[in-house]
Design an enzyme around this catalytic site. Structure first.
Site, PDB file in Angstrom:
ATOM      1  CB  SER A 126      -0.869  -0.016   1.262  1.00  0.00           C
ATOM      2  OG  SER A 126      -1.444   1.245   1.480  1.00  0.00           O
ATOM      3  CE1 TYR A 150      -3.943  -2.762   5.801  1.00  0.00           C
ATOM      4  CE2 TYR A 150      -3.430  -0.458   5.364  1.00  0.00           C
ATOM      5  CZ  TYR A 150      -3.747  -1.723   4.905  1.00  0.00           C
ATOM      6  OH  TYR A 150      -3.852  -1.954   3.561  1.00  0.00           O
ATOM      7  CE  LYS A 154      -1.461  -4.379   3.450  1.00  0.00           C
ATOM      8  NZ  LYS A 154      -1.780  -5.687   2.887  1.00  0.00           N
TER       9      LYS A 154
HETATM   10  P1  NAD Z   1     -11.262  -6.933   1.396  1.00  0.00           P
HETATM   11  O1  NAD Z   1     -11.479  -6.947   2.878  1.00  0.00           O
HETATM   12  O2  NAD Z   1     -12.397  -6.617   0.509  1.00  0.00           O
HETATM   13  O3  NAD Z   1     -10.641  -8.343   0.941  1.00  0.00           O
HETATM   14  C1  NAD Z   1      -9.800  -9.098   1.748  1.00  0.00           C
HETATM   15  C2  NAD Z   1     -10.321 -10.528   1.748  1.00  0.00           C
HETATM   16  O4  NAD Z   1      -9.451 -11.342   2.573  1.00  0.00           O
HETATM   17  C3  NAD Z   1     -11.721 -10.663   2.319  1.00  0.00           C
HETATM   18  O5  NAD Z   1     -12.522 -11.410   1.410  1.00  0.00           O
HETATM   19  C4  NAD Z   1     -11.525 -11.426   3.641  1.00  0.00           C
HETATM   20  O6  NAD Z   1     -12.618 -12.273   3.932  1.00  0.00           O
HETATM   21  C5  NAD Z   1     -10.237 -12.201   3.368  1.00  0.00           C
HETATM   22  N1  NAD Z   1      -9.430 -12.512   4.557  1.00  0.00           N
HETATM   23  C6  NAD Z   1      -9.029 -11.675   5.545  1.00  0.00           C
HETATM   24  N2  NAD Z   1      -8.270 -12.321   6.434  1.00  0.00           N
HETATM   25  C7  NAD Z   1      -8.164 -13.604   5.990  1.00  0.00           C
HETATM   26  C8  NAD Z   1      -7.496 -14.765   6.466  1.00  0.00           C
HETATM   27  N3  NAD Z   1      -6.797 -14.718   7.602  1.00  0.00           N
HETATM   28  N4  NAD Z   1      -7.587 -15.904   5.759  1.00  0.00           N
HETATM   29  C9  NAD Z   1      -8.303 -15.963   4.602  1.00  0.00           C
HETATM   30  N5  NAD Z   1      -8.962 -14.897   4.111  1.00  0.00           N
HETATM   31  C10 NAD Z   1      -8.892 -13.743   4.799  1.00  0.00           C
HETATM   32  O7  NAD Z   1     -10.017  -5.939   1.120  1.00  0.00           O
HETATM   33  P2  NAD Z   1      -9.489  -5.349  -0.242  1.00  0.00           P
HETATM   34  O8  NAD Z   1      -9.826  -3.901  -0.294  1.00  0.00           O
HETATM   35  O9  NAD Z   1      -9.874  -6.230  -1.372  1.00  0.00           O
HETATM   36  O10 NAD Z   1      -7.922  -5.433   0.028  1.00  0.00           O
HETATM   37  C11 NAD Z   1      -7.135  -6.546  -0.417  1.00  0.00           C
HETATM   38  C12 NAD Z   1      -5.702  -6.320   0.000  1.00  0.00           C
HETATM   39  O11 NAD Z   1      -5.222  -5.090  -0.540  1.00  0.00           O
HETATM   40  C13 NAD Z   1      -5.495  -6.229   1.515  1.00  0.00           C
HETATM   41  O12 NAD Z   1      -4.294  -6.881   1.848  1.00  0.00           O
HETATM   42  C14 NAD Z   1      -5.365  -4.742   1.759  1.00  0.00           C
HETATM   43  O13 NAD Z   1      -4.589  -4.445   2.887  1.00  0.00           O
HETATM   44  C15 NAD Z   1      -4.651  -4.296   0.486  1.00  0.00           C
HETATM   45  N6  NAD Z   1      -4.883  -2.880   0.158  1.00  0.00           N
HETATM   46  C16 NAD Z   1      -6.167  -2.413   0.054  1.00  0.00           C
HETATM   47  C17 NAD Z   1      -6.382  -1.059  -0.226  1.00  0.00           C
HETATM   48  C18 NAD Z   1      -7.785  -0.501  -0.323  1.00  0.00           C
HETATM   49  O14 NAD Z   1      -7.955   0.712  -0.253  1.00  0.00           O
HETATM   50  N7  NAD Z   1      -8.825  -1.322  -0.496  1.00  0.00           N
HETATM   51  C19 NAD Z   1      -5.300  -0.197  -0.414  1.00  0.00           C
HETATM   52  C20 NAD Z   1      -4.000  -0.721  -0.311  1.00  0.00           C
HETATM   53  C21 NAD Z   1      -3.800  -2.070  -0.019  1.00  0.00           C
END
Ligand code: NAD
Ligand code: UDP
Length: 336
Positions: A126, A150, A154
């Protein structure tokens, strides 16, 4: 056995859109998700879009036995790792849950990959790892820092990947630093479905436009930005998904590599720019109040995208009009 990409967290927001992009690029996808922040209905939605329902296993990335069984049962050639917890505020209240899910979970996953001799890994990092920018646009060599658990998870996983890469030949790793992913698939079949009150700007704006919430709170109008509100680099989630396909292809062609790359558009828009763009896309009014700054927020953040263009041959193609129109179509469809 058929070569397969394991997508952890593939039922979530970014993972589901990336699954669509992978399938459309000809890959076979196996999703592993514990559904703590998503619903299995997304699997059939993906099938409606691509014609293929991805294989799905409900399991936790911290369950080494479940991972070993998956690697034995499938010919997994690469892992895309989206699974994790992502709410900044919650991470300050529940730090152990964040370190356990995001750091321990990644270690468990990488350990299972090592046992199975799978060494191609694409990681969701991120732009939060840049902390408060010293210089814009942000280049990948900008110093890193974290102001909340958080963000720290990362940073730590980025470092773990570097240690692993240095320790063992053959790893092909992409650390993708996302800016602000928004929007939805243009079909409105999949999108972002936050539980409870949205933390992020665009889902909140969409709910105000839909009449589900009264007014947006704009956190601060006294930043050193053109209109005083916070500026971010919003990227359409389908562009982000394509960036993952490009990163996977890059890894597949490398003998070994550790790539760290920004995925953004290179353009910054303010909170009020986004409100106005959403009003135009939805033809609704988005009422708002200017309130105090949100603790921990930075003034402005946008990406230098030249490394992604050079290394991956990828650049974002969609603009904020596309992002708002697709987010609104998804909001309208999911409310109905
Ligand atoms: P999201 O919460 O929609 O998706 C994450 C998925 O992981 C969910 O379906 C959840 O059920 C699953 N999950 C969580 N912990 C788990 C575990 N221990 N075992 C199995 N499944 C698990 O989030 P997103 O927005 O799709 O983000 C995906 C990734 O991208 C994350 O790592 C997040 O930190 C990173 N990210 C997101 C953003 C954003 O703004 N959305 C920005 C930068 C980085
Ligand atoms: N923001 C806002 N009101 C909200 C949510 C967010 O004014 O209800 C602002 C926030 O201060 C920041 C921008 O919108 O300037 C993007 O915030 P978001 O939480 O979506 O992303 P991040 O802070 O992670 O960049």
């Amino acid at each position: 056995m058929i070569p397969t990409i394991l997508v952890t967290g593939g039922a979530g927001f970014i993972g589901s859109h990336t699954t669509v992009a992978l399938q459309e690029a000809g890959y076979r996808v196996l999703i592993l998700d514990n559904l703590c922040n998503s619903s299995p209905t997304v699997l059939r939605r993906i099938e409606q879009i691509t014609g293929v329902e991805p294989e799905f296993v409900q399991a936790d990335i911290r369950d080494g036995g479940a991972l070993d069984a998956l690697f034995q049962a499938h010919q997994i050639t690469a892992v895309m790792h989206f699974a994790g917890l992502k709410a900044v505020g919650e991470s300050t209240r529940l730090p152990l849950a964040y370190y356990d899910n995001n750091v321990n979970g990644s270690v468990q996953l990488l350990s299972a990959m090592q046992r199975a001799n799978v060494n191609t890994f694409v990681f969701s990092s991120s732009a939060t790892v840049y902390g408060d920018p010293q210089k814009l646009p942000l280049t990948e060599d900008h110093p890193r820092s974290a102001t909340n658990p958080y963000g720290h998870t990362k940073l730590v996983v980025e470092d773990i990947l570097e240690s692993l890469y240095n320790a063992q030949a053959g790893w092909r790793i992409a650390r993708l630093r996302y800016f602000n992913p928004v929007g939805a698939h243009p079909s409105a079949l999949i999108g972002e479905a936050p539980q409870g009150v949205p933390n992020n700007l665009m889902p909140y704006v969409a709910q105000v436009a839909a009449g589900q919430r009264d007014r947006l709170q704009v956190f601060g109008s006294d930043y050193d930005t053109p209109d005083g509100t916070g500026v971010r680099d919003y990227i359409h989630v389908m562009d982000l998904a394509q960036g993952h396909v490009a990163a996977l292809r890059y890894c597949e062609q490398a003998r070994q590599d550790l790539l760290t790359v920004n995925l953004g558009t290179g353009k910054g828009y303010s909170v009020l720019d986004m409100v106005r763009a959403f009003e135009q896309a939805s033809r609704k009014t988005v009422a708002y109040d200017i309130v105090a700054r949100r603790p921990g927020d930075i003034a402005a953040c946008w990406a230098d995208t030249s490394l992604a263009e050079q290394k991956l041959g990828w650049r974002a193609g969609k603009n904020i009009k596309d992002m708002c129109e697709d987010a609104w179509r998804w909001q309208a469809a999911s409310a109905g």
